[in-house]
Structure formats: structure tokens, C-alpha cells
Design a protein around this motif. Structure first.
Motif, short mmCIF file in Angstrom:
data_model
loop_
_atom_site.label_atom_id
_atom_site.label_comp_id
_atom_site.label_asym_id
_atom_site.label_seq_id
_atom_site.Cartn_x
_atom_site.Cartn_y
_atom_site.Cartn_z
N VAL A 245 0.75 -1.41 -0.12
CA VAL A 245 -0.06 -0.02 0.04
C VAL A 245 0.73 1.18 0.09
CG1 VAL A 245 -1.65 1.34 1.23
CG2 VAL A 245 -1.96 -1.35 1.27
N GLU A 246 2.01 1.33 0.78
CA GLU A 246 2.80 2.41 0.70
C GLU A 246 3.98 2.41 -0.06
OE1 GLU A 246 3.79 2.62 5.09
OE2 GLU A 246 1.74 2.55 5.62
N GLY B 148 13.66 -2.42 -9.94
CA GLY B 148 13.57 -0.75 -9.98
C GLY B 148 12.38 -0.12 -10.59
N ARG B 149 11.67 -0.97 -11.43
CA ARG B 149 10.42 -0.45 -11.95
C ARG B 149 9.06 -0.81 -11.48
NH1 ARG B 149 10.06 -0.42 -18.02
NH2 ARG B 149 10.69 -2.62 -17.89
N VAL B 150 9.45 -1.97 -10.91
CA VAL B 150 7.90 -2.77 -10.36
C VAL B 150 8.46 -3.62 -9.20
CG1 VAL B 150 6.15 -4.54 -10.78
CG2 VAL B 150 6.60 -2.89 -12.41
N LYS B 151 7.87 -3.62 -8.08
CA LYS B 151 8.08 -4.58 -7.10
C LYS B 151 7.24 -5.97 -7.06
CE LYS B 151 8.22 -2.95 -2.70
NZ LYS B 151 7.97 -2.66 -1.34
N ILE B 152 7.67 -7.08 -7.04
CA ILE B 152 6.92 -8.36 -7.01
C ILE B 152 7.11 -8.68 -5.55
CG2 ILE B 152 6.79 -10.67 -8.00
CD1 ILE B 152 7.72 -9.40 -10.79
N ARG C 245 -1.23 0.12 -7.78
CA ARG C 245 -0.54 1.50 -8.26
C ARG C 245 -1.20 2.13 -7.27
NH1 ARG C 245 -2.80 2.73 -12.58
NH2 ARG C 245 -1.66 1.20 -14.02
N ALA C 246 -0.12 3.00 -6.49
CA ALA C 246 -0.50 4.19 -5.51
C ALA C 246 -1.21 3.44 -4.44
CB ALA C 246 -1.16 5.20 -6.02
N GLU D 178 0.89 -2.57 -18.58
CA GLU D 178 -0.31 -1.64 -18.30
C GLU D 178 -0.22 -1.01 -17.28
OE1 GLU D 178 -3.96 -4.08 -18.67
OE2 GLU D 178 -3.47 -4.83 -20.59
N LEU D 179 0.38 -1.76 -15.99
CA LEU D 179 0.77 -0.93 -14.71
C LEU D 179 1.60 0.01 -14.73
CD1 LEU D 179 -0.20 -1.55 -11.67
CD2 LEU D 179 1.94 -3.10 -11.52
#
Length: 107
Positions: A16-17, A50-54, A81-82, A104-105
Motif C-alpha cells: 500500500v505504501e 527498479g520499476r516494479v516490485k513483486i 498502483r499508488a 499496463e501497470l
């Protein structure tokens, strides 16, 4: 980049954060389709570092999170997202389908 395990206690801080978009894999050790997509998610964690956390949430060990996000079937991939879930994939999907959702994300 590796996949981060997330628990009921760390879901808010890790998902969430998060400053990055997040893919949340809700899985269980006994789930065959969950095992099938695990190597794909490992690859994507490196490709999108560095662009998306899994992150992974063990459904059996974290029932509060599973209930809070409304998961009724696993594996479920939630795309955040956010701090808000904006999309989801339920069941095992091939890498191109998961990659398309990540793109898309990021769009």
C-alpha cells in the motif's frame, strides 16, 4: 531483484505504501498452478527491477490479507498502483499475459 515475502503485518508497508507499482502473488505451497508461475515471476522480478516490485503472500499463513483483498482462488496476481489494486489475474497465466499486465501497470 528478488521477490519479497509479505505477511499480514507487512502488507501495508510493502504494498500500500510502496513508491513503486507492485505485483502481489497470492499463493500456497500445495498449489500446483502457483508453482507453475513461480519461475516466471522470478524472471519478471529481475527484468522489472527498479520499476516494479513483486511480492508473494502465502495464503495459508496470511488469511487476514487474503480476506482483506478479496481473494477466493489462487494463484491470484494483484496489480497495485499508488496503494490501490487496479487489476488482477486469477489462475496460472503464461509469461506474455503477465508481462502485458505489468506493462499496463507502468503505463
Amino acid at each position: 531483484m528478488s521477490i519479497t515475502p509479505v505477511t499480514d503485518e507487512t502488507f501495508a508497508s510493502e504494498v500500500v505504501e510502496s513508491d513503486l507499482p507492485v505485483v502481489v502473488d497470492i499463493w500456497a505451497a500445495w498449489c500446483g498452478p502457483c508453482k507453475a508461475i513461480a519461475p516466471i515471476l522470478d524472471q519478471l522480478a529481475v527484468e522489472y527491477a527498479g520499476r516494479v516490485k513483486i511480492v508473494k503472500v502465502d495464503a495459508d499463513a496470511n488469511p487476514d490479507t487474503v480476506a482483506a483483498v478479496g481473494v477466493t482462488s489462487i494463484p491470484t496476481l494483484g496489480f497495485y498502483r499508488a496503494g490501490k489494486r487496479v487489476d488482477a489475474l486469477i489462475g496460472a497465466h503464461p509469461k506474455p499475459a503477465i508481462t502485458a499486465k505489468i506493462e499496463e501497470l507502468l503505463a
